[in-house]
Motif scaffolding. Sequence first.
Motif, PDB file in Angstrom:
ATOM      1  N   ALA A 224       0.669  -1.023   0.200  1.00 49.44           N
ATOM      2  CA  ALA A 224      -0.102   0.077   0.003  1.00 49.44           C
ATOM      3  C   ALA A 224       0.744   1.253  -0.113  1.00 49.44           C
ATOM      4  CB  ALA A 224      -1.091   0.019   1.279  1.00 49.44           C
ATOM      5  N   VAL A 225       2.116   1.197   0.611  1.00 53.57           N
ATOM      6  CA  VAL A 225       2.923   2.205   0.840  1.00 53.57           C
ATOM      7  C   VAL A 225       3.438   2.689  -0.615  1.00 53.57           C
ATOM      8  CG1 VAL A 225       5.313   3.293   1.591  1.00 53.57           C
ATOM      9  CG2 VAL A 225       3.289   2.353   3.051  1.00 53.57           C
ATOM     10  N   GLN A 226       3.766   1.402  -1.132  1.00 55.92           N
ATOM     11  CA  GLN A 226       4.665   1.410  -2.626  1.00 55.92           C
ATOM     12  C   GLN A 226       3.609   2.236  -3.543  1.00 55.92           C
ATOM     13  OE1 GLN A 226       5.624  -2.213  -3.619  1.00 55.92           O
ATOM     14  NE2 GLN A 226       7.007  -1.701  -5.528  1.00 55.92           N
ATOM     15  N   LYS A 227       2.521   1.657  -3.459  1.00 52.16           N
ATOM     16  CA  LYS A 227       1.450   2.234  -4.590  1.00 52.16           C
ATOM     17  C   LYS A 227       1.032   3.541  -4.041  1.00 52.16           C
ATOM     18  CE  LYS A 227       0.138  -2.352  -6.219  1.00 52.16           C
ATOM     19  NZ  LYS A 227      -0.042  -2.126  -7.727  1.00 52.16           N
ATOM     20  N   GLY A 228       1.402   4.238  -2.963  1.00 50.93           N
ATOM     21  CA  GLY A 228       0.887   5.580  -2.645  1.00 50.93           C
ATOM     22  C   GLY A 228      -0.374   5.436  -2.003  1.00 50.93           C
TER      23      GLY A 228
ATOM     24  N   ILE B 154      -1.200   4.633   1.130  1.00 50.20           N
ATOM     25  CA  ILE B 154      -1.109   5.250   2.252  1.00 50.20           C
ATOM     26  C   ILE B 154       0.307   5.756   2.648  1.00 50.20           C
ATOM     27  CG2 ILE B 154      -2.591   3.828   3.695  1.00 50.20           C
ATOM     28  CD1 ILE B 154      -0.195   2.435   4.599  1.00 50.20           C
ATOM     29  N   HIS B 155       0.637   6.810   3.442  1.00 47.41           N
ATOM     30  CA  HIS B 155       1.660   7.634   3.428  1.00 47.41           C
ATOM     31  C   HIS B 155       2.959   6.696   4.209  1.00 47.41           C
ATOM     32  CE1 HIS B 155       4.788  10.509   4.856  1.00 47.41           C
ATOM     33  NE2 HIS B 155       4.256  11.380   3.770  1.00 47.41           N
ATOM     34  N   LYS B 156       4.266   6.784   3.947  1.00 52.90           N
ATOM     35  CA  LYS B 156       5.188   5.871   4.195  1.00 52.90           C
ATOM     36  C   LYS B 156       5.261   5.925   5.874  1.00 52.90           C
ATOM     37  CE  LYS B 156       9.445   7.678   3.910  1.00 52.90           C
ATOM     38  NZ  LYS B 156      10.741   8.286   3.768  1.00 52.90           N
ATOM     39  N   ASN B 157       5.168   7.096   6.229  1.00 54.40           N
ATOM     40  CA  ASN B 157       5.105   6.987   7.730  1.00 54.40           C
ATOM     41  C   ASN B 157       4.047   6.512   8.630  1.00 54.40           C
ATOM     42  OD1 ASN B 157       7.734   8.550   7.562  1.00 54.40           O
ATOM     43  ND2 ASN B 157       6.876  10.548   8.088  1.00 54.40           N
ATOM     44  N   THR B 158       2.890   6.591   7.809  1.00 48.76           N
ATOM     45  CA  THR B 158       1.717   5.850   8.530  1.00 48.76           C
ATOM     46  C   THR B 158       2.051   4.257   8.125  1.00 48.76           C
ATOM     47  OG1 THR B 158       0.209   7.419   7.566  1.00 48.76           O
ATOM     48  CG2 THR B 158      -0.721   5.439   7.984  1.00 48.76           C
ATOM     49  N   GLY B 159       2.499   3.895   7.324  1.00 50.52           N
ATOM     50  CA  GLY B 159       3.136   2.332   7.181  1.00 50.52           C
ATOM     51  C   GLY B 159       3.706   1.943   8.176  1.00 50.52           C
ATOM     52  N   ASN B 160       4.866   2.804   8.305  1.00 47.58           N
ATOM     53  CA  ASN B 160       5.860   2.475   9.373  1.00 47.58           C
ATOM     54  C   ASN B 160       5.211   2.293  10.796  1.00 47.58           C
ATOM     55  OD1 ASN B 160       7.944   1.938   7.440  1.00 47.58           O
ATOM     56  ND2 ASN B 160       8.650   3.938   7.637  1.00 47.58           N
ATOM     57  N   ARG B 161       4.774   3.474  11.184  1.00 45.19           N
ATOM     58  CA  ARG B 161       3.834   3.533  12.254  1.00 45.19           C
ATOM     59  C   ARG B 161       2.979   1.970  12.767  1.00 45.19           C
ATOM     60  NH1 ARG B 161       1.084   7.757  11.852  1.00 45.19           N
ATOM     61  NH2 ARG B 161      -0.882   6.716  11.413  1.00 45.19           N
ATOM     62  N   GLN B 162       2.201   1.665  11.544  1.00 42.18           N
ATOM     63  CA  GLN B 162       1.255   0.542  11.865  1.00 42.18           C
ATOM     64  C   GLN B 162       2.263  -0.570  11.899  1.00 42.18           C
ATOM     65  OE1 GLN B 162      -0.955   1.057   8.109  1.00 42.18           O
ATOM     66  NE2 GLN B 162      -2.875   2.051   9.217  1.00 42.18           N
ATOM     67  N   LYS B 163       3.103  -0.776  11.154  1.00 45.89           N
ATOM     68  CA  LYS B 163       4.033  -1.984  11.388  1.00 45.89           C
ATOM     69  C   LYS B 163       4.738  -2.060  12.807  1.00 45.89           C
ATOM     70  CE  LYS B 163       6.441  -1.054   7.656  1.00 45.89           C
ATOM     71  NZ  LYS B 163       7.367  -1.498   6.507  1.00 45.89           N
ATOM     72  N   ALA B 164       5.140  -0.660  13.303  1.00 48.99           N
ATOM     73  CA  ALA B 164       5.899  -0.643  14.516  1.00 48.99           C
ATOM     74  C   ALA B 164       4.888  -1.341  15.587  1.00 48.99           C
ATOM     75  CB  ALA B 164       6.367   0.775  14.789  1.00 48.99           C
ATOM     76  N   ARG B 165       3.572  -0.734  15.791  1.00 49.63           N
ATOM     77  CA  ARG B 165       2.700  -1.073  16.626  1.00 49.63           C
ATOM     78  C   ARG B 165       2.390  -2.241  16.691  1.00 49.63           C
ATOM     79  NH1 ARG B 165      -1.291   4.468  16.153  1.00 49.63           N
ATOM     80  NH2 ARG B 165       0.251   5.929  16.994  1.00 49.63           N
ATOM     81  N   LEU B 166       2.016  -3.066  15.517  1.00 45.78           N
ATOM     82  CA  LEU B 166       1.673  -4.504  15.432  1.00 45.78           C
ATOM     83  C   LEU B 166       2.651  -5.165  15.701  1.00 45.78           C
ATOM     84  CD1 LEU B 166      -0.519  -4.576  12.132  1.00 45.78           C
ATOM     85  CD2 LEU B 166      -1.239  -4.717  14.465  1.00 45.78           C
TER      86      LEU B 166
END
Length: 88
Positions: free
Chosen positions: A61-65, A67-79
């Motif tokens: 989703a980040v790669q295709k634009g 969602i934003h890169k930081n949003t993706g990183n935040r979600q991954k970190a929380r999970l």
Amino acid sequence: MANIKSAIKRVKINDKKRALNQSQKSDMRTAIKQVEKFVEANDVENAKSALQVTIKKIDKAVQKGIIHKNTGNRQKARLAKKVNSLGA
């Protein structure tokens, strides 16, 4: 509604792209909820395997634009933090 032929085509393309983006975003959200469900149930094995799938979907989703890169990183970190807390 647009009158110009190219604008009409643009509206159709935008509708198709929006539908695809919504589908992928929904799929990503479902995967996130799946991981959270396993975490609540204290199911370590399934949570870890679901986390791998979810991370791939978030990265896509980040790669295709979508969602934003930081949003993706935040979600991954929380999970990852939730899943790692199960093992400890």
